[in-house]
Write a protein that holds these residues in place. Structure first.
Motif, PDB file in Angstrom:
ATOM      1  N   HIS A  21     -54.238 -43.817   7.773  1.00 59.67           N
ATOM      2  CA  HIS A  21     -53.711 -42.591   8.356  1.00 59.67           C
ATOM      3  C   HIS A  21     -54.268 -42.367   9.756  1.00 59.67           C
ATOM      4  O   HIS A  21     -53.555 -41.901  10.656  1.00 59.67           O
ATOM      5  CB  HIS A  21     -54.051 -41.401   7.452  1.00 59.67           C
ATOM      6  N   THR A  22     -55.562 -42.709   9.950  1.00 66.54           N
ATOM      7  CA  THR A  22     -56.156 -42.576  11.282  1.00 66.54           C
ATOM      8  C   THR A  22     -55.486 -43.497  12.288  1.00 66.54           C
ATOM      9  O   THR A  22     -55.203 -43.109  13.428  1.00 66.54           O
ATOM     10  CB  THR A  22     -57.662 -42.870  11.221  1.00 66.54           C
ATOM     11  N   GLY A  23     -55.216 -44.738  11.852  1.00 71.97           N
ATOM     12  CA  GLY A  23     -54.521 -45.668  12.742  1.00 71.97           C
ATOM     13  C   GLY A  23     -53.124 -45.199  13.087  1.00 71.97           C
ATOM     14  O   GLY A  23     -52.680 -45.325  14.245  1.00 71.97           O
ATOM     15  N   THR A  24     -52.431 -44.643  12.115  1.00 72.47           N
ATOM     16  CA  THR A  24     -51.082 -44.120  12.374  1.00 72.47           C
ATOM     17  C   THR A  24     -51.120 -42.951  13.348  1.00 72.47           C
ATOM     18  O   THR A  24     -50.294 -42.850  14.266  1.00 72.47           O
ATOM     19  CB  THR A  24     -50.430 -43.683  11.059  1.00 72.47           C
ATOM     20  N   LEU A  25     -52.119 -42.057  13.165  1.00 73.23           N
ATOM     21  CA  LEU A  25     -52.238 -40.907  14.057  1.00 73.23           C
ATOM     22  C   LEU A  25     -52.573 -41.343  15.479  1.00 73.23           C
ATOM     23  O   LEU A  25     -51.980 -40.838  16.453  1.00 73.23           O
ATOM     24  CB  LEU A  25     -53.320 -39.967  13.535  1.00 73.23           C
ATOM     25  N   LEU A  26     -53.480 -42.303  15.630  1.00 75.12           N
ATOM     26  CA  LEU A  26     -53.819 -42.793  16.966  1.00 75.12           C
ATOM     27  C   LEU A  26     -52.622 -43.485  17.617  1.00 75.12           C
ATOM     28  O   LEU A  26     -52.396 -43.339  18.822  1.00 75.12           O
ATOM     29  CB  LEU A  26     -55.003 -43.760  16.882  1.00 75.12           C
ATOM     30  N   GLY A  27     -51.868 -44.219  16.828  1.00 76.22           N
ATOM     31  CA  GLY A  27     -50.663 -44.845  17.374  1.00 76.22           C
ATOM     32  C   GLY A  27     -49.645 -43.816  17.839  1.00 76.22           C
ATOM     33  O   GLY A  27     -49.013 -43.980  18.893  1.00 76.22           O
ATOM     34  N   LEU A  28     -49.491 -42.743  17.069  1.00 75.46           N
ATOM     35  CA  LEU A  28     -48.567 -41.674  17.463  1.00 75.46           C
ATOM     36  C   LEU A  28     -49.023 -41.004  18.748  1.00 75.46           C
ATOM     37  O   LEU A  28     -48.207 -40.720  19.647  1.00 75.46           O
ATOM     38  CB  LEU A  28     -48.454 -40.652  16.334  1.00 75.46           C
TER      39      LEU A  28
END
Length: 291
Positions: A21-28
């Motif tokens: 989820h952290t990786g997805t948020l940083l990508g967003l």
């Protein structure tokens, strides 16, 4: 009494999901930042294809008809003023200054990184200290020197200024890149009898090519976009493309379509250089970031 061993953590555990989820948020967030930086450029390009009437509407008209009127005006269809001399001046000053910066920065960085001189950190700080003076503070002395030497409105004056302005940054960048060159390769070249020139051209340059490309691109961009010295020290003969762009703001008003068309054309060389050196730029700027 033996205690039972804890069960191994499954791939779908809470820690794994949290990292995902952290990786997805940083990508967003990265995508939002990229779109935020790209939107003004996209709006400039879109406005350049509108007529002056549609470009001046408030709020701006997104779905207006497309037109090449702004580009025709920029290339002198109505006024007869050609933008090619300023573009050629910018290209000449930027390319020559970038070549000179590389010719001076690579040997200097080699001396500071691979063959370190005494108190090399003080030398690096001296290079960096030359960037602490605001450009406008040195404008008057440079103008007086150029006036007394007859170099006003000369493209070679800009070449000298751009070389001296970009050299400190180039030395710092190249020093960090050359510090990653394996020492074993240099020792092997020295055993084989290679001199300094051979070592720089056949050993160091191929290995540090991503860093050289990144340094050259940044130096080219800084030279191409420089306005202050070019605006004050040049006139009709050596005026650059940023100076030509400021000349489009006249007493008659600001013609947005023409200005956006001019800004788009003037930005194309930098964009083309960035796309051409994109892979080496990413390698150069990330060199040494991951051990």
């Amino acid at each position: 009494m033996n205690r039972p061993l804890p069960a191994p953590r499954r791939p779908g555990s809470s820690a794994t999901r949290r990292r995902r989820h952290t990786g997805t948020l940083l990508g967003l967030v990265a995508w939002l930042c990229g779109i935020g930086f790209f939107l003004p450029v996209a709006w400039m390009v879109l406005t350049s294809f509108h007529s002056e009437t549609d470009a001046a509407t408030n709020p701006p008209s997104v779905g207006a008809g497309l037109s090449l009127h702004g580009y025709r005006e920029f290339f002198g269809a109505g006024s007869g003023v050609s933008p090619w001399p300023p573009l050629i001046n910018s290209l000449t000053a930027s390319v020559v200054a970038t070549v000179l910066v590389l010719l001076l920065a690579v040997p200097a960085a080699y001396a500071l990184a691979i063959k370190p001189v005494r108190k090399w950190s003080d030398v690096l700080f001296f290079f960096l200290s030359t960037k602490m003076l605001p450009l406008v503070a040195g404008l008057l002395p440079v103008y007086l020197v150029a006036q007394n030497t007859g170099m006003l409105d000369s493209i070679w004056l800009l070449v000298l200024l751009y070389t001296s302005m970009n050299l400190p940054i180039a030395v710092w960048m190249m020093r960090s890149f050359l510090a990653e060159v394996p020492v074993e390769m240099l020792e092997a070249a020295s055993i084989d009898g290679a001199g300094l020139t051979t070592t720089l051209t056949r050993i160091v340059a191929p290995v540090a090519m991503p860093g050289i490309a990144a340094t050259a691109l940044i130096s080219f961009i800084f030279s191409w976009n420089e306005l202050l010295f070019a605006r004050v020290l040049t006139g009709i003969v050596a005026g650059t493309s940023p100076v030509f762009l400021t000349g489009l703001v006249t007493s008659q008003g600001l013609f947005l379509a023409k200005v956006c068309a001019a800004a788009t054309v003037i930005s194309l060389p930098v964009i083309a250089a960035g796309f051409a050196a994109q892979d080496k730029l990413v390698q150069g700027l990330s060199l040494g970031a991951v051990k």
